[in-house]
Design a protein around this motif. Structure first.
Motif: not given
Length: 875
Positions: A667-682, A721-724, A626-635
Motif C-alpha cells: 500500500v505504501w509503495r502505491h500511495v507514493l506512486a499514485l500521489t507523486f509519479h504524475d508530477e515528479l520527473p522519473e 480516493d488515492i488511499l482506496l 498511515l495505518v490509522p487513515y487506512l483503517t478508516e476507509l470502508d473495507a
C-alpha cells in the motif's frame, strides 16, 4: 547402419560428454579452491623484526599478536591480502579511476568522473603531510600485502584472476602502496559526503515545480519524532562567529547572514542522507546508571549498501606488551586495504560511528567560455589537465579535467551535472541580480574562442563545479591510529580533531564509566546561503569563509539523561550558532531507540541482549503514521477488503513472516506512486524513506492538497480516493506475487536480500554469478525503521541498504561483547567463511567479540606463525 552400431555411437558420445563435463567440473572446482589461503603453519615475511601469531576462531576471524607496531600492521596487510585481495585491488582501481582497465568500456564514464574529482591525486598530496609514524604504519601494511603478492600469482590470487587470464586480462596486479590505502579514505568520504544529492534533486525538481511545492517535499523537522543528539546546554548559542581559515588561523566573521540562513534551513530540513534511501547508521551509548551491570554499554550498526563480501573485516590487533614500541591493543572492524581498526574497542575505551550528514559540499554554477570562467567582472583561466583512461576491450580514452577556484568542473563528465548546469535555477538564497543569460555583461568578456563548442550564441555556457572538503589534503589517516591508541576522553577528542572527512557522529564509552559524543570533521562556514541549492560561482557571495573550529563542534560528556542516541537526526537544535546541514534524517529511528532504551532501563534489564533486541526492532514509522487513515476507509466485503482488515490490530512490526507488513508496504509503495509519479520527473520519484513519511504526514492532514490530484485524469482526486486506490492496487499486486489467500502472505517473500559481488556478480555469465552471489534471503525491517533493511519504492521491495554489521560492547565484561558481520571474513567464493555469518546476521544472532587472550585461545581453531625471512641482526 544397424541399431546396435547407433547405440554404441550414442553411448560413446554420451561417455565423452560426461567425461568432458567431469573434467570441466574438476577444473572449475580446482580453480575456485586454488586461492584458498592456508590458516596454519609458518610463513616467512620480509622486513618482520619478530615472530607474529595469527590466531583464528571458528569463523576465521583473526587476532594478530606482535611485539612492534610495524610488525602488527605488516601482518594485518598480509592477512587482509590472504582473504580479500581481489576486493582491495578493485577498490584501488575505483579510487584511481582505472576500472576500465579491468572491466572495459562500460566503466569509462565512472573513471572519467573519479579522475575529475582526483581522489588519488589528493591522496598523493596528503601522504607527505601525515605524521611520520602514520607513514611508517602505512608502509608496513603495504609491505605485508606485497609479501603476499610475492608468494602468489595468477589464479592463486583469487578466482577473479583465473577469469581474467581466460579473457586475456592482466593477472599481474601492481604492488601495494601507502597511497592505495589513503585513496580508499576518499572513496568512503564520497559515500558519506552529506547532502550533495539532495542539492541536485532540489535543483532538478525546481525545473518542474514551483519552489514552494518543492519545499513541501522537504518538510520541517519535528523534534518530537526524535530529539537532537546534543542539548542546547552543551553547544555554543551566542557570541561572535569564528572560523578556521585555510591557513589554520582562527578568525572572527560577520555572523548575520550565516546565522539567518542556517536557521531558515533547519526549519525546512529534509531527511534523506547520502545518495540512497536508508543510508545512515545507528549508534547509542548508555551509562551505568541505566544498565543492569552498572557499567556502560555501546552499540553501533552502520547502514550501507549490501555487498559480497561485506565492506567490513573483523580483526584484533594485539601488542603482546603495550608500550611505546607497540601501543595497540584493539579489536573491531577494519577496511581491507587500510591498516588499523575503524570501529571497535581497545583496553580502555569503545567507540562507534554514524553519519552526521554535515553539508561539506557545494555546487557552484560557473559562467564558462572555453577554458575561461567568470569571477565578478573578470575572466580567469581554469586549471586544465589531460588524463588517459586505458580500456581493456578498446582504445584508450583521453579526457580533459578542468577546475575553477571552487573545484573540479564535474559537469564535464556527468550527465546529471550537465542537466544541473543547463536547467537548474540559482539558489533562492542567492543575491544574484544578474540574468542567467550572460549577453551584455561586462565589456571585459573574453574574446571569441573558435575552438569552443556547444555554447550559447554569445559564446558562454554554464558548468557545475564541486567544492568538497575531501578534495583538500587532510589528516584522517592520522586519526585512525590516534583513535586506536586513545585511552581517555581527552585523547579520544584529540583523535577526533584529526578526523577531517567524512564528518561523522562519534560515540564513546570507557572503563571508568564515562560516556560521550563528539562531532568531528571539517565543516564549512559560508559567507551567505545554506548549501541547499546550487549557487552562482561568479559573484563570490557564497564562497567558504573557513571551517567551524573543532572546539566549537558539538560535544558532550556524561549527559544527565545517561544516554546518547545518534541515528542521523539533527545534532543540535536551531539554537546552535553554526550551520551543519539542512539535510538531516527525520528522526524516526532515533526516537524509537530512545523509547526502547528508556523502557528497558525502567524494567532494570538493559543489558547486551536488550541492546541487540533494539538493533533488531522492526516497527514501521510509516505504518504508525498511515495505518490509522487506512483503517478508516470502508473495507469492502471480500477480495478488496481482505488486506485492509489485516491492518486492524497490527502492531506495525515488520517481521519476515508478517502478512500485514507485506500488505502495508505494498500500500505504501502505491500511495507514493499514485500521489507523486504524475508530477515528479522519473528520476525524482519517492524512495519511500524517512523524509517521505513526514511528507505524507503533512499531506494526510490536508485531504485536498494538490499533490493528491492525479493531473493525468479529468477528475479531481482527494486523499481518500488515492488511499482506496492504493489499497486495491496493493491487493492485486500481492495476489500476483504471493497468491490470493492473504493468510499466506509474508513480508519476507517480497522483501529479500540478495548478496551480490559488485564486479563478477553482474557479469551476465550465469555460472560465474552462481559462484560469487548468494541466493535471496527473507529479511524483516524496512525504511525509517531501526532494523534498517531499506528498499527503493519505485523498483520494488528488494533490499538496497542494510545494517552492514552490528556490534555491542559491554564495558563491564569485554568477553561479553558481541558482534556480527553481514557476510564473513573471506572474499573467496565458496570458501567456508565467504558468507558464514549471513544467516546469523539475518536472524539477529551475534558472535562473541572475544577480548581477553584466554578467551581468544579457548576459541582457537587455527594458528599461523609469521617469521622474519632473515634473522634480525643485533648490534
Amino acid at each position: 547402419m544397424t541399431r546396435r552400431r547407433i547405440t554404441i555411437i550414442v553411448s560413446a558420445t554420451a561417455g565423452v560428454l560426461i567425461l568432458a563435463l567431469v573434467a570441466v567440473t574438476v577444473v572449475a572446482v580446482w580453480s575456485i579452491r586454488r586461492p584458498f589461503p592456508e590458516y596454519e603453519g609458518t610463513v616467512e615475511l620480509p622486513r618482520l623484526t619478530g615472530e607474529v601469531e595469527v590466531v583464528r576462531d571458528e569463523y576465521g576471524i583473526p587476532q594478530i599478536y606482535a611485539d612492534t607496531a610495524e610488525d602488527l600492521f605488516r601482518a594485518q596487510g598480509y592477512v587482509h591480502a590472504q582473504d580479500r585481495f581481489w576486493e582491495m585491488d578493485v577498490r584501488r582501481h575505483v579510487t584511481s579511476g582505472r576500472l576500465s582497465e579491468l572491466f572495459g568500456s562500460d566503466q569509462v564514464e565512472t573513471d572519467a568522473f573519479v579522475r575529475t574529482l582526483g581522489w588519488r591525486e589528493v591522496a598523493r598530496k596528503e601522504l607527505p603531510l601525515l605524521e611520520p609514524e602514520t607513514r611508517r604504519y602505512l608502509q608496513a601494511y603495504a609491505d605485508g600485502v606485497n609479501a603476499w603478492l610475492d608468494q602468489n600469482s595468477g589464479g592463486d590470487l583469487g578466482f577473479a584472476y583465473t577469469l581474467l587470464g581466460v579473457i586475456g586480462g592482466d593477472t599481474n596486479p601492481a604492488r601495494w602502496s601507502p597511497v592505495d590505502s589513503v585513496s580508499w579514505l576518499k572513496a568512503m568520504a564520497w559515500d558519506l559526503r552529506g547532502n550533495v544529492t539532495d542539492e541536485v534533486d532540489r535543483a532538478l525538481l525546481a525545473t518542474a515545480l514551483p519552489i514552494d511545492r518543492v519545499e513541501q517535499l522537504y518538510p520541517e523537522y519535528r523534534p518530537e519524532v526524535g530529539a537532537p543528539i546534543v542539548d542546547d546546554e552543551h553547544v555554543t548559542t551566542t557570541g561572535a562567529l569564528t572560523v578556521v581559515d585555510d591557513d589554520g588561523e582562527t578568525v572572527a566573521v560577520d555572523a548575520q547572514d550565516a546565522l539567518g540562513s542556517a536557521a531558515a534551513a533547519l526549519r525546512s530540513g529534509p531527511a534523506v542522507l547520502g545518495h540512497g534511501t536508508g543510508v545512515g547508521s545507528n549508534s547509542w551509548v548508555v551509562d551505568g546508571s541505566l544498565t543492569a551491570s552498572g557499567a556502560p554499554l555501546l552499540a553501533n550498526d552502520p547502514h550501507l549498501a549490501p555487498s559480497m563480501p561485506s565492506i567490513w573485516y573483523q580483526v584484533g590487533l594485539r601488542c603482546r606488551t603495550v608500550g611505546p614500541e607497540c601501543p595497540f591493543d584493539v579489536t573491531g572492524y577494519s577496511f581491507s586495504g587500510l591498516p588499523g581498526v575503524v570501529i571497535g574497542q581497545n583496553a580502555d575505551i569503545a567507540w562507534g560511528f554514524t553519519n552526521m550528514g554535515a553539508d561539506v559540499t557545494d555546487l557552484y554554477l560557473e559562467e564558462v567560455q572555453g577554458d575561461l570562467y567568470r569571477t565578478g567582472e573578470r575572466w580567469e583561466r581554469m586549471e586544465v589537465r589531460d588524463e588517459t583512461i586505458r580500456v581493456a576491450d578498446g582504445d584508450d580514452v583521453n579526457i580533459t579535467v578542468r577546475s575553477t577556484r571552487h573545484g573540479p568542473l564535474i559537469s564535464d563528465h556527468s550527465d546529471e551535472m550537465r542537466r544541473v548546469g543547463s536547467e537548474a535555477p540559482v539558489g533562492s538564497d542567492a543575491d544574484d541580480d544578474e540574468p542567467r543569460d550572460s549577453a551584455g555583461w561586462s565589456d571585459e568578456a573574453p574574446p571569441a574562442d573558435p575552438s569552443t563548442t556547444d555554447t550559447s550564441p554569445d559564446g558562454t555556457d554554464y558548468g557545475v563545479a564541486l567544492r568538497w572538503t575531501a578534495l583538500d589534503p587532510g589528516s584522517t589517516a592520522d586519526a585512525v591510529f590516534a583513535l586506536n591508541k586513545a585511552s581517555t576522553w581527552d585523547e579520544f577528542k584529540a583523535a577526533a580533531a584529526l578526523f577531517d572527512v567524512p564528518a561523522q557522529n562519534l560515540v564513546y564509552a570507557d572503563t571508568e564509566g564515562n560516556i560521550g559524543y563528539q562531532a568531528p570533521g571539517k565543516v564549512p562556514v559560508r559567507a551567505t546561503g545554506d548549501g541547499r541549492y546550487p549557487v552562482p560561482g561568479w559573484t563570490g557571495d557564497h564562497d567558504w569563509l573557513g571551517y567551524i573550529p573543532f572546539d566549537e563542534l558539538p560535544s558532550v560528556l556524561n549527559p544527565d539523561s545517561g544516554m546518547i542516541v545518534t541515528a542521523n537526526q539533527p545534532v543540535t537544535s536551531p539554537a546552535y550558532r553554526y550551520f551543519l546541514t539542512a539535510d538531516f534524517d527525520a528522526g524516526h529511528r532515533a526516537g524509537r531507540i530512545s523509547d526502547l532504551l528508556e523502557e528497558a532501563a525502567a524494567r532494570g534489564d538493559l543489558d547486551v541482549d536488550t541492546m541487540v533486541e533494539v538493533q533488531m526492532d522492526s516497527r514501521s514509522a510509516a505504518a504508525e503514521m498511515l495505518v490509522p487513515y487506512l483503517t478508516e476507509l470502508d473495507a469492502p466485503e471480500g477480495y478488496y477488503g481482505d488486506g485492509l482488515r489485516m491492518l486492524r490490530g497490527w502492531d506495525y512490526r515488520q517481521e519476515p513472516e508478517s502478512g500485514p507488513a507485506a500488505y502495508f508496504n505494498a500500500v505504501w509503495r502505491h500511495v507514493l506512486a499514485l500521489t507523486f509519479h504524475d508530477e515528479l520527473p522519473e528520476d525524482q520519484w519517492p524512495s519511500g524513506g524517512g523524509r517521505w513519511v513526514e511528507v505524507l504526514r503533512d499531506l494526510v492532514e490536508n485531504p485536498d492538497d494538490p499533490y493528491w490530484n492525479d493531473v493525468d485524469t479529468a477528475a479531481t482526486e482527494t486523499r481518500d480516493d488515492i488511499l482506496l486506490q492504493a489499497a486495491q492496487d496493493a491487493r492485486d499486486e500481492l495476489t500476483q506475487l504471493q497468491g490470493k489467500d492473504p493468510e499466506r502472505w509474508e513480508w519476507g517473500r517480497s522483501h529479500t536480500l540478495t548478496l551480490t559481488d559488485q564486479t563478477l556478480g553482474t557479469s551476465g555469465i550465469g555460472f560465474v554469478e552462481w559462484l560469487v552471489n548468494r541466493k535471496p534471503v527473507a529479511v524483516g525491517g524496512g525504511t525509517a525503521t531501526v532494523q534498517a533493511n531499506s528498499w527503493f519504492a519505485p523498483d520494488g521491495y528488494d533490499v538496497t541498504w542494510v545494517p552492514s554489521m552490528r556490534m555491542v560492547v559491554d564495558l563491564a565484561d569485554r568477553d561479553n561483547s558481541q558482534w556480527i558481520d553481514l557476510t564473513g571474513v573471506s572474499g573467496h567464493p565458496h570458501h567456508r567463511h565467504y558468507g558464514d555469518q549471513t544467516e546469523l546476521w539475518r536472524t539477529g544472532q551475534m558472535l562473541p567479540m572475544r577480548w581477553s587472550e584466554p578467551a581468544v585461545r579457548a576459541a582457537e581453531q587455527h594458528v599461523q606463525t609469521l617469521v622474519p625471512r632473515e634473522p634480525v641482526e643485533i648490534r
